[in-house]
Design an enzyme around this catalytic site. Structure first.
Site, mmCIF file in Angstrom:
data_model
loop_
_atom_site.group_PDB
_atom_site.id
_atom_site.type_symbol
_atom_site.label_atom_id
_atom_site.label_comp_id
_atom_site.label_asym_id
_atom_site.label_seq_id
_atom_site.Cartn_x
_atom_site.Cartn_y
_atom_site.Cartn_z
ATOM 1 N N CYS A 12 1.622 3.319 -1.577
ATOM 2 C CA CYS A 12 0.730 3.023 -2.120
ATOM 3 C C CYS A 12 -0.801 4.123 -2.082
ATOM 4 O O CYS A 12 -0.603 5.429 -2.247
ATOM 5 C CB CYS A 12 0.685 2.547 -0.459
ATOM 6 S SG CYS A 12 1.195 3.504 1.013
ATOM 7 N N HIS A 36 7.194 8.709 6.234
ATOM 8 C CA HIS A 36 8.466 8.549 6.738
ATOM 9 C C HIS A 36 9.483 8.574 5.503
ATOM 10 O O HIS A 36 10.104 7.783 4.890
ATOM 11 C CB HIS A 36 8.135 6.908 6.891
ATOM 12 C CG HIS A 36 8.197 6.794 8.487
ATOM 13 N ND1 HIS A 36 7.660 5.614 9.253
ATOM 14 C CD2 HIS A 36 7.484 7.857 9.825
ATOM 15 C CE1 HIS A 36 6.863 6.512 10.886
ATOM 16 N NE2 HIS A 36 7.146 7.169 10.300
ATOM 17 N N CYS A 92 -4.606 7.677 6.487
ATOM 18 C CA CYS A 92 -5.013 6.549 5.193
ATOM 19 C C CYS A 92 -6.362 6.017 5.568
ATOM 20 O O CYS A 92 -6.516 5.275 6.676
ATOM 21 C CB CYS A 92 -3.593 6.037 5.043
ATOM 22 S SG CYS A 92 -4.375 4.430 4.005
ATOM 23 N N HIS A 120 5.436 3.188 17.617
ATOM 24 C CA HIS A 120 4.987 3.667 15.739
ATOM 25 C C HIS A 120 3.613 4.576 15.562
ATOM 26 O O HIS A 120 2.861 4.322 17.037
ATOM 27 C CB HIS A 120 4.573 2.461 15.089
ATOM 28 C CG HIS A 120 4.761 3.025 13.806
ATOM 29 N ND1 HIS A 120 3.593 3.584 12.980
ATOM 30 C CD2 HIS A 120 5.266 2.528 12.538
ATOM 31 C CE1 HIS A 120 3.900 3.868 12.033
ATOM 32 N NE2 HIS A 120 5.085 2.926 11.468
ATOM 33 N N GLU A 122 1.596 5.406 14.125
ATOM 34 C CA GLU A 122 -0.098 4.238 13.330
ATOM 35 C C GLU A 122 -0.673 3.771 14.744
ATOM 36 O O GLU A 122 -2.057 3.630 15.267
ATOM 37 C CB GLU A 122 0.377 3.641 12.576
ATOM 38 C CG GLU A 122 -1.183 2.618 11.725
ATOM 39 C CD GLU A 122 -0.451 1.316 11.031
ATOM 40 O OE1 GLU A 122 -1.598 0.598 11.009
ATOM 41 O OE2 GLU A 122 0.249 1.206 10.040
ATOM 42 N N THR A 160 -0.490 -1.748 9.663
ATOM 43 C CA THR A 160 -0.847 -2.557 8.093
ATOM 44 C C THR A 160 0.060 -2.678 7.458
ATOM 45 O O THR A 160 0.025 -3.385 6.689
ATOM 46 C CB THR A 160 -1.453 -0.862 7.485
ATOM 47 O OG1 THR A 160 -0.573 -0.036 7.938
ATOM 48 C CG2 THR A 160 -3.332 -0.590 8.399
ATOM 49 N N CYS A 188 -2.221 -3.694 5.003
ATOM 50 C CA CYS A 188 -2.848 -3.236 3.571
ATOM 51 C C CYS A 188 -2.563 -4.001 2.408
ATOM 52 O O CYS A 188 -1.140 -4.994 2.454
ATOM 53 C CB CYS A 188 -1.969 -2.150 3.742
ATOM 54 S SG CYS A 188 -1.878 -1.106 2.430
ATOM 55 N N SER A 217 8.091 1.475 8.709
ATOM 56 C CA SER A 217 8.621 0.108 8.971
ATOM 57 C C SER A 217 7.913 -0.638 7.739
ATOM 58 O O SER A 217 8.659 -1.682 7.717
ATOM 59 C CB SER A 217 6.990 -0.126 10.110
ATOM 60 O OG SER A 217 6.787 -1.242 10.584
#
Length: 278
Positions: A12, A36, A92, A120, A122, A160, A188, A217
């Protein structure tokens, strides 16, 4: 047997940006794994001397530190600043957005609900931007909202890489029970596109191979979606995990890949499958 790639898959925008940033800062360290994907991290180590700091104690005062795509908790960012490290922020922008929303809305007196995995990286980073952690709640599903001391004013964001339909269930439950609900769709676009493309391909395929990190994830979501349409869906990190029996008697093999999976790994998988079905 025909091999077909999903119409949208792989790296991405945020991951491409982070890889480029890391490559431009040879000899630096990433704070936590940059993405990851252990094979891509190994490539960065071998080709660009990119080290890895798992925690603040692993960072020396003279280290240049690249912040991982998933971001890091606010207090850890402050520790790096206080130590006067050179900080290269590869978080990001799609992750920075919920961080800023949580900071703003909690300062305005809203309870914060975050749809995601509390373990996680994030989400650990996002929740740290709440003014009062006692008024910020991380939930995995709508049932987890039951009994939480959420105020009448609530703001909700999502990890996301989560499924939009699952986020909607949480939003609906909040709207039924709270006077003011501010909804911020922080899922996202690349996640939407990859998931939709995997679903469409899985409907026609009689075997699906999803490539990506086992701890990713978004890759696990792709595998789950693929499996709901194609029972013979497999999640692998690289070509070494392929088994020839998966492809016996099959006509169409669909391939998708997580947002942290580089094209060179995807191509290695395709090459290996082609060898197996000769």
């Amino acid at each position: 047997m025909k091999i077909q790639l999903a119409s949208s898959y792989g790296f991405c925008f945020g991951v491409k940006r982070a890889i480029k940033i890391a490559e431009e800062h040879k000899g630096s360290k990433t704070y936590g794994p940059l993405i990851h994907n252990k094979d891509e991290i190994h490539r960065l180590k071998e080709g660009f001397n990119i080290g890895l700091a798992e925690k603040f104690e692993d960072v020396a005062p003279d280290d240049s530190v690249v912040i991982r795509t998933h971001g890091i908790p606010k207090d850890e960012f402050s520790l790096l600043k206080a130590q006067e490290n050179e900080i290269i922020d590869a978080t990001c922008p799609y992750v920075t957005t919920p961080q800023n929303i949580v900071a703003k809305m909690s300062n305005e007196g809203y309870s914060i609900v975050i749809f995601g995995d509390k373990n996680h990286p994030e989400i650990k980073g996002v929740v740290s931007y709440a003014k009062d952690l006692r008024n910020a709640f991380i939930v995995e599903d709508e049932e987890a909202l039951e009994g939480l001391p959420i105020l009448s004013k609530v703001a909700v964001v999502a990890q996301t890489t989560r499924k939009p339909e699952d986020f909607l269930k949480i939003v609906n439950r909040l709207i039924l029970n709270h006077k003011e609900v501010r909804v911020f769709n922080t899922i996202c676009n690349a996640t939407f596109e990859n998931q939709d493309a995997a679903a469409e391909l899985a409907k026609d395929a009689d075997v699906m191979v999803v490539i990506g990190g086992k701890h990713s994830s978004n890759t696990k979501q792709l595998h789950s979606i693929s499996k709901s349409y194609c029972s013979e869906s497999y999640l692998i990190e690289n070509e070494n995990e392929l088994e020839s029996t998966w492809f016996e008697g099959k006509n169409l093999c669909g391939i998708s890949a997580g947002a942290s999976t580089p094209d060179w790994i995807v191509q290695n998988v395709i090459n290996k499958i082609q060898e197996m079905v000769k």
